[in-house]
Design a protein around this motif. Structure first.
Motif, PDB file in Angstrom:
ATOM      1  N   VAL A   9      18.121  10.169   4.109  1.00 38.62           N
ATOM      2  CA  VAL A   9      18.281   9.814   2.700  1.00 38.62           C
ATOM      3  C   VAL A   9      17.552   8.511   2.391  1.00 38.62           C
ATOM      4  N   LEU A  10      17.744   7.506   3.226  1.00 39.92           N
ATOM      5  CA  LEU A  10      17.121   6.205   2.980  1.00 39.92           C
ATOM      6  C   LEU A  10      15.605   6.287   3.106  1.00 39.92           C
ATOM      7  N   LYS A  11      15.131   7.043   4.067  1.00 35.39           N
ATOM      8  CA  LYS A  11      13.684   7.183   4.238  1.00 35.39           C
ATOM      9  C   LYS A  11      13.048   7.858   3.032  1.00 35.39           C
ATOM     10  N   SER A  12      13.810   8.708   2.364  1.00 37.13           N
ATOM     11  CA  SER A  12      13.266   9.412   1.200  1.00 37.13           C
ATOM     12  C   SER A  12      12.955   8.467   0.051  1.00 37.13           C
ATOM     13  N   GLY A  13      13.416   7.219   0.133  1.00 37.43           N
ATOM     14  CA  GLY A  13      13.157   6.241  -0.912  1.00 37.43           C
ATOM     15  C   GLY A  13      11.832   5.520  -0.784  1.00 37.43           C
ATOM     16  N   GLU A  14      11.035   5.879   0.213  1.00 41.09           N
ATOM     17  CA  GLU A  14       9.704   5.304   0.353  1.00 41.09           C
ATOM     18  C   GLU A  14       8.743   6.055  -0.569  1.00 41.09           C
ATOM     19  N   VAL A  15       7.971   5.333  -1.361  1.00 44.22           N
ATOM     20  CA  VAL A  15       7.118   5.956  -2.373  1.00 44.22           C
ATOM     21  C   VAL A  15       6.025   6.805  -1.727  1.00 44.22           C
ATOM     22  N   ALA A  16       5.910   8.059  -2.159  1.00 47.00           N
ATOM     23  CA  ALA A  16       4.847   8.936  -1.664  1.00 47.00           C
ATOM     24  C   ALA A  16       3.504   8.489  -2.245  1.00 47.00           C
ATOM     25  N   PRO A  17       2.449   8.426  -1.418  1.00 52.97           N
ATOM     26  CA  PRO A  17       1.131   7.989  -1.919  1.00 52.97           C
ATOM     27  C   PRO A  17       0.640   8.789  -3.121  1.00 52.97           C
ATOM     28  N   GLU A  18       0.837  10.121  -3.091  1.00 54.36           N
ATOM     29  CA  GLU A  18       0.405  10.957  -4.212  1.00 54.36           C
ATOM     30  C   GLU A  18       1.103  10.540  -5.497  1.00 54.36           C
ATOM     31  N   TYR A  19       2.377  10.224  -5.400  1.00 50.77           N
ATOM     32  CA  TYR A  19       3.159   9.862  -6.572  1.00 50.77           C
ATOM     33  C   TYR A  19       2.742   8.485  -7.099  1.00 50.77           C
ATOM     34  N   ARG A  20       2.562   7.538  -6.195  1.00 54.70           N
ATOM     35  CA  ARG A  20       2.141   6.205  -6.618  1.00 54.70           C
ATOM     36  C   ARG A  20       0.814   6.265  -7.362  1.00 54.70           C
ATOM     37  N   THR A  21      -0.123   7.042  -6.833  1.00 53.07           N
ATOM     38  CA  THR A  21      -1.420   7.184  -7.500  1.00 53.07           C
ATOM     39  C   THR A  21      -1.251   7.736  -8.906  1.00 53.07           C
ATOM     40  N   ALA A  22      -0.361   8.712  -9.053  1.00 55.59           N
ATOM     41  CA  ALA A  22      -0.157   9.351 -10.363  1.00 55.59           C
ATOM     42  C   ALA A  22       0.487   8.407 -11.362  1.00 55.59           C
ATOM     43  N   PHE A  23       1.586   7.752 -10.977  1.00 56.83           N
ATOM     44  CA  PHE A  23       2.283   6.962 -11.991  1.00 56.83           C
ATOM     45  C   PHE A  23       1.639   5.613 -12.252  1.00 56.83           C
ATOM     46  N   GLU A  24       0.844   5.112 -11.311  1.00 62.45           N
ATOM     47  CA  GLU A  24       0.099   3.885 -11.608  1.00 62.45           C
ATOM     48  C   GLU A  24      -1.068   4.172 -12.543  1.00 62.45           C
ATOM     49  N   ALA A  25      -1.664   5.361 -12.428  1.00 61.61           N
ATOM     50  CA  ALA A  25      -2.768   5.738 -13.312  1.00 61.61           C
ATOM     51  C   ALA A  25      -2.269   6.103 -14.704  1.00 61.61           C
ATOM     52  N   ARG A  26      -1.093   6.722 -14.795  1.00 59.69           N
ATOM     53  CA  ARG A  26      -0.574   7.185 -16.089  1.00 59.69           C
ATOM     54  C   ARG A  26       0.916   6.853 -16.202  1.00 59.69           C
ATOM     55  N   PRO A  27       1.244   5.595 -16.497  1.00 59.79           N
ATOM     56  CA  PRO A  27       2.661   5.222 -16.632  1.00 59.79           C
ATOM     57  C   PRO A  27       3.340   5.998 -17.766  1.00 59.79           C
ATOM     58  N   VAL A  28       4.600   6.342 -17.545  1.00 62.72           N
ATOM     59  CA  VAL A  28       5.385   6.999 -18.586  1.00 62.72           C
ATOM     60  C   VAL A  28       5.758   5.959 -19.637  1.00 62.72           C
ATOM     61  N   ASN A  29       5.397   6.215 -20.890  1.00 62.30           N
ATOM     62  CA  ASN A  29       5.682   5.282 -21.969  1.00 62.30           C
ATOM     63  C   ASN A  29       6.303   6.035 -23.129  1.00 62.30           C
ATOM     64  N   ILE A  30       7.611   5.854 -23.308  1.00 57.40           N
ATOM     65  CA  ILE A  30       8.300   6.492 -24.432  1.00 57.40           C
ATOM     66  C   ILE A  30       8.994   5.414 -25.271  1.00 57.40           C
ATOM     67  N   SER A  31       8.304   4.316 -25.450  1.00 52.52           N
ATOM     68  CA  SER A  31       8.871   3.204 -26.208  1.00 52.52           C
ATOM     69  C   SER A  31       8.825   3.488 -27.703  1.00 52.52           C
TER      70      SER A  31
END
Length: 337
Positions: A9-31
């Motif tokens: 469970v704790l190890k699952s909290g390490e950010v996956a490289p694929e995911y980091r690339t995606a959300f850093e390139a396109r942050p979710v913005n619903i402001s």
């Protein structure tokens, strides 16, 4: 995945490289300037992505769709969308699946569960009812969950007209707030002796245990709400914000299925999909364990390194495609005797 160790469970909290690339390139913005602008921004954000989903729109050659206003208490009528398979591939009739959308009990609409309902109708031969329950803050607790219960009972009563056979299988499901509603209704159906009974609950990144109600002996295992700071969707969710908008009774089983006074014996079997970065992760892990201890069959998929609703916000990722495939397999498992 079954019987998760704490290390897994704790190890699952390490950010996956694929995911980091995606959300850093396109942050979710619903402001927005206020809550209602944020609601509209969320809807617009997701609408721009749906053409990238595995099923991007209606598939009339496989699934028919129609809007139905279903009756709820107080003379109200709730908007639903009913999906029926063109070619019934299920032996013994079409199972009935009732879905409830995400959005913190205060956002969301029928479009959020369109893809799953189309997929379940096409691939599993199920009749699906997608419920657009009333939202907070206009309609506070327990109006939304009562809507969902009323529509579930109505769908069973009208199953012949819907061309469904709920005795073949009756599933409630949803993501996030919708997962909470599904878990709540699975226990309510048991308590009220719903006939035919719910046979499966699909709990996708569900909210199941409010942070104010965590039993003392479990507090050391309930860490993701405060320590999962890398989730790009929920990382800024302030404690108490949802409660302020939805105004639930903190001790009601319609809000907190984990601490149900009647326990969990006899609940329908459950399929979980949970993100390792998700602040809601630990309550899903604990609920899975609670159900197992009560003798309930469960199936648990943990997506290490991925966050809340990752497959809807970043549908082009490899893991998002796998997630949709896992969803189909898990719901098919729920329908097995």
């Amino acid at each position: 995945m079954a019987h998760l160790t704490r290390e897994e469970v704790l190890k699952s909290g390490e950010v996956a490289p694929e995911y980091r690339t995606a959300f850093e390139a396109r942050p979710v913005n619903i402001s927005g300037a206020d809550f209602f602008e944020q609601r509209a921004a969320r809807a617009a954000h997701l609408q721009k992505l749906r053409h990238l989903y595995p099923i991007p729109g209606p598939i009339p050659e496989h699934v028919t769709e129609k809007i139905v206003l279903m009756p709820a208490r107080g003379g109200n009528h709730i908007r639903t969308r009913v999906y029926q398979p063109v070619h019934n591939i299920s032996e013994g009739g079409s199972p009935l699946i009732v879905m409830y959308h995400e959005g913190g009990w205060s956002m969301g609409d029928l479009t959020d569960e369109d893809m799953n309902c189309r997929m379940f109708a096409k691939e599993l031969g199920a009749v699906c009812v997608n419920v657009e329950y009333r939202l907070a803050p206009e309609h506070k607790f327990p109006i939304g969950v009562n809507d969902c219960w009323d529509i579930l009972k109505w769908a069973i009563t009208m199953s012949a007209e819907l061309k469904a056979t709920p005795s073949r299988g009756l599933i409630v499901g949803g993501a996030s707030a919708g997962g909470n509603i599904a878990a709540v209704l699975a226990l309510l159906a048991r308590d009220e002796k719903l006939d035919p009974p719910i046979t499966g609950q699909y709990l996708c990144v569900p909210a199941l245990l409010p942070n104010t109600n965590v039993p003392g002996h479990l507090k050391h295992l309930y860490e993701s709400r405060t320590k999962s700071v890398n989730d790009p969707v929920l990382k800024n969710l302030q404690p108490g914000l949802i409660e302020e908008i939805y105004a639930p009774d903190p001790k009601s089983p319609l809000w907190d299925p984990f601490n149900h006074s009647q326990g969990h014996l006899g609940a329908a079997k459950a399929f979980f999909q949970v993100g390792g970065l998700d602040p809601l992760r630990d309550e899903a892990v604990l609920y899975d364990r609670l159900l197992r201890e009560a003798g309930v069959l469960t199936r648990f998929e943990l997506y290490g390194g991925y966050g809340h609703m990752f497959w809807t916000n970043y549908p082009q990722m490899h893991m998002s495609v796998k997630f949709a495939d896992d969803t189909l397999k898990g719901v098919k498992w729920l329908l097995e005797k």
